[in-house]
Design a protein around this motif. Sequence first.
Motif, PDB file in Angstrom:
ATOM      1  N   GLY A 131      -1.867   3.797   4.964  1.00 47.46           N
ATOM      2  CA  GLY A 131      -1.429   2.527   4.863  1.00 47.46           C
ATOM      3  C   GLY A 131      -1.650   1.270   5.962  1.00 47.46           C
ATOM      4  N   GLY A 152      -0.257   2.848  -2.876  1.00 48.78           N
ATOM      5  CA  GLY A 152      -1.730   3.209  -2.840  1.00 48.78           C
ATOM      6  C   GLY A 152      -1.956   3.921  -1.616  1.00 48.78           C
ATOM      7  N   THR A 193       0.832  -1.277   0.093  1.00 45.57           N
ATOM      8  CA  THR A 193       0.100  -0.033  -0.259  1.00 45.57           C
ATOM      9  C   THR A 193       0.760   1.248   0.109  1.00 45.57           C
ATOM     10  OG1 THR A 193      -0.015   0.254   2.433  1.00 45.57           O
ATOM     11  CG2 THR A 193      -1.645  -1.104   1.222  1.00 45.57           C
ATOM     12  N   THR A 222      -6.502  -5.364   3.371  1.00 46.02           N
ATOM     13  CA  THR A 222      -6.609  -4.456   2.333  1.00 46.02           C
ATOM     14  C   THR A 222      -6.235  -5.455   1.017  1.00 46.02           C
ATOM     15  OG1 THR A 222      -5.632  -2.503   3.010  1.00 46.02           O
ATOM     16  CG2 THR A 222      -5.532  -2.662   0.606  1.00 46.02           C
ATOM     17  N   GLY A 267      -3.863   2.151   1.330  1.00 46.92           N
ATOM     18  CA  GLY A 267      -4.125   1.292   2.405  1.00 46.92           C
ATOM     19  C   GLY A 267      -5.348   1.648   3.331  1.00 46.92           C
ATOM     20  N   TYR A 301      -2.281  -3.324  -8.872  1.00 42.84           N
ATOM     21  CA  TYR A 301      -1.393  -2.246  -9.138  1.00 42.84           C
ATOM     22  C   TYR A 301      -0.857  -2.333 -10.604  1.00 42.84           C
ATOM     23  CZ  TYR A 301      -1.649  -2.140  -4.056  1.00 42.84           C
ATOM     24  OH  TYR A 301      -1.960  -2.301  -2.869  1.00 42.84           O
ATOM     25  N   GLU A 334      -7.912  -0.450  -4.640  1.00 40.52           N
ATOM     26  CA  GLU A 334      -7.759  -0.914  -3.524  1.00 40.52           C
ATOM     27  C   GLU A 334      -9.241  -1.035  -2.745  1.00 40.52           C
ATOM     28  OE1 GLU A 334      -2.988   0.012  -2.175  1.00 40.52           O
ATOM     29  OE2 GLU A 334      -4.903   1.106  -1.189  1.00 40.52           O
ATOM     30  N   GLY A 379      -5.268  -5.447  -3.211  1.00 41.99           N
ATOM     31  CA  GLY A 379      -5.074  -4.169  -4.137  1.00 41.99           C
ATOM     32  C   GLY A 379      -4.625  -4.754  -5.366  1.00 41.99           C
TER      33      GLY A 379
END
Length: 377
Positions: free
Chosen positions: A172, A156, A153, A334, A158, A338, A350, A336
């Motif tokens: 995160g 990203g 994360t 989480t 989180g 990517y 996410e 996710g």
Amino acid sequence: MKRIVKAAILVCAAQAVQNAQAVDIQAGDWTVSIGGNINAYYTSVGCSGDNVAGTALAGRALGCNGRGSATVIGNGLLPNSLITTVKSHQGDYDVQGTIGISAAVATGSAIAANSAVDVRQGFLTIGNADIGTFKLGRDYGIFGSNAILGDMTLLGAGAPVQATQNGRVALGHIGSGYTYLGTYGQFAYTSPTVHGLQGQFALVSPVDSGTGSKAGSMPQFQAQLSYSRANWKTWLGAKAQKFYADATSSDFTEAAFETGASATLGRFGLLGNVQTGRGLGILSDGDQGDVRGFNYLVQASYQPTDKLKLGVNYGVSRSLASAADAIRYNSNLTLGAYYAITKSITLVGEVGQTRSEDTSGKTARLNGVSVGGIMFF
């Protein structure tokens, strides 16, 4: 509470992407590198459950700005950052200086100036491959660095906690898997790597706890020993600091330890990290006072193509407080995806859930979605 939350927010761009796609300028004996990142995420969260005491990331007060739901278009775990590095080889030594300047995307006003500048880094280094590297100045801590830099994360959001993301960044797994690694004035040393073994040691400027206890005359100490091979790494870390009482608190000593490992097995990736100790804190050093804490983060990822990475991680930050009206734990799960649309830009999606519980048994839940992208240069 605001003081604790502000102490938790993070920018790790310089460590995560040091020299990635940086623009290099040669000026005599010096090479000037300019790099950084820009990111933005649409985050939507919904909060439910009880009014949980303490640093409850999933509660309405922190998670949703006091409401049942909230939306922000802002930064993920990293703010926008501009990192400037100058380096040269002089005599027998490599010398380098770094300054990092960061700013947030989202604010709570359509007319106020978005002019808050966050300078987390300003340090020089000197050394070589034989003697290692000495660092003087302000930089991130050693303790907790492998956990946050390995956290998927980082690219990203989180836990998209609204109390920090509006005007700063998302969290995160800070406070729900590991304690913030911190930014400190420091004298640090990194040893040469010998057969995969490397040591890092730092005396850092002592900090206040955020709960009334103050820094004293002795520095904080941090250390880490790591061992790396071609596709895996393991580490042990520790930090310690004495905190001194004011009228509302008591003296205590933070003494924290961590261990972890990461591995890449073909297209699969694994990471695990555990932190424990007295005075560890939920978000930052000593923020729960003289209380033992326990954090862990586990993560698994799979890369089905060269451009796409899928991952899942789960983290818990637990306070072993016995007092009433204190946080017991925060957890975050989480999922996710990517996708590297170019070598510089990664698109991120996410979904996650954060849970909190206090010592009286009250619970809260935050469901979050984050969609956006990040560019490194």
